[in-house]
Design a protein around this motif. Structure first.
Motif, mmCIF file in Angstrom:
data_model
loop_
_atom_site.group_PDB
_atom_site.id
_atom_site.type_symbol
_atom_site.label_atom_id
_atom_site.label_comp_id
_atom_site.label_asym_id
_atom_site.label_seq_id
_atom_site.Cartn_x
_atom_site.Cartn_y
_atom_site.Cartn_z
ATOM 1 N N UNK A 185 -25.854 -82.392 49.169
ATOM 2 C CA UNK A 185 -27.253 -81.536 48.811
ATOM 3 C C UNK A 185 -28.285 -81.779 49.889
ATOM 4 N N UNK A 186 -28.980 -80.506 49.683
ATOM 5 C CA UNK A 186 -29.992 -80.487 50.861
ATOM 6 C C UNK A 186 -31.570 -80.590 50.372
ATOM 7 N N UNK A 204 -15.719 -62.698 60.820
ATOM 8 C CA UNK A 204 -15.384 -63.456 59.759
ATOM 9 C C UNK A 204 -16.512 -63.947 58.798
ATOM 10 N N UNK A 205 -16.086 -64.188 57.339
ATOM 11 C CA UNK A 205 -17.122 -64.300 56.377
ATOM 12 C C UNK A 205 -16.734 -65.780 55.813
ATOM 13 N N UNK A 206 -17.919 -66.431 55.395
ATOM 14 C CA UNK A 206 -17.579 -67.756 55.010
ATOM 15 C C UNK A 206 -18.668 -68.101 53.682
ATOM 16 N N UNK A 207 -18.227 -68.655 52.734
ATOM 17 C CA UNK A 207 -19.186 -68.933 51.839
ATOM 18 C C UNK A 207 -18.827 -70.231 50.975
ATOM 19 N N UNK A 208 -19.934 -70.938 50.513
ATOM 20 C CA UNK A 208 -19.788 -72.306 50.098
ATOM 21 C C UNK A 208 -21.248 -72.808 48.940
ATOM 22 N N UNK A 209 -20.589 -73.269 48.236
ATOM 23 C CA UNK A 209 -21.957 -73.698 47.298
ATOM 24 C C UNK A 209 -22.876 -74.726 47.874
ATOM 25 N N UNK A 210 -23.997 -74.447 47.918
ATOM 26 C CA UNK A 210 -25.188 -75.671 48.334
ATOM 27 C C UNK A 210 -26.131 -75.929 47.243
ATOM 28 N N UNK A 211 -26.160 -77.299 47.312
ATOM 29 C CA UNK A 211 -26.937 -78.013 46.192
ATOM 30 C C UNK A 211 -28.308 -78.231 46.545
ATOM 31 N N UNK A 212 -29.429 -77.670 45.910
ATOM 32 C CA UNK A 212 -30.911 -78.087 46.610
ATOM 33 C C UNK A 212 -31.435 -79.011 45.311
ATOM 34 N N UNK A 213 -31.991 -80.167 46.071
ATOM 35 C CA UNK A 213 -32.423 -81.268 45.291
ATOM 36 C C UNK A 213 -33.928 -81.517 45.363
ATOM 37 N N UNK A 214 -34.776 -81.710 44.579
ATOM 38 C CA UNK A 214 -36.248 -81.969 44.838
ATOM 39 C C UNK A 214 -36.360 -83.407 44.182
#
Length: 82
Positions: free
Chosen positions: A11-12, A72-82
Motif C-alpha cells: 500500500x501507498x 502494452x497495457x498493465x493494470x494492478x490494484x493499488x491500496x491507499x492507506x491514511x
C-alpha cells in the motif's frame, strides 16, 4: 503482472512509484468502480522511474492502469492507506 513494470509501495500513502523498462504513454488511477481519480498529467518522471502522487486520495483500493509507449497495457490494484 508484466515483468517490465514494478509498482511500489503498495500500500501507498503519498505516492506510487512506477518503474518501467520502456517509456510510458499514459497512467490512469481509477476507483474500483472505474471513476478516474488521477491521470498522466500528474506524473513526475526521471528516466524510467515515474511517480504518481496520491496524498489527496482517501483510503481505499484503486486500479492503476499503465500504457507503455510500445502499446502494452498493465493494470494492478493499488491500496491507499491514511
Amino acid at each position: 503482472m508484466q515483468q517490465h513494470i514494478k509498482l511500489f509501495p503498495n500500500p501507498a500513502q503519498e505516492y506510487i512509484t512506477i518503474q518501467a523498462e520502456h517509456a510510458l504513454r499514459s497512467v490512469t488511477l481509477t476507483t474500483i468502480l472505474g471513476e478516474v481519480v488521477s491521470n498522466a498529467t500528474e506524473i513526475q518522471s526521471t528516466g524510467t522511474v515515474h511517480q504518481l502522487y496520491c496524498y489527496t486520495l482517501p483510503s481505499g483500493t484503486y486500479i492503476l492502469h499503465v500504457w507503455q509507449a510500445d502499446g502494452t497495457h498493465y493494470s494492478e490494484p493499488v491500496h491507499i492507506l491514511r
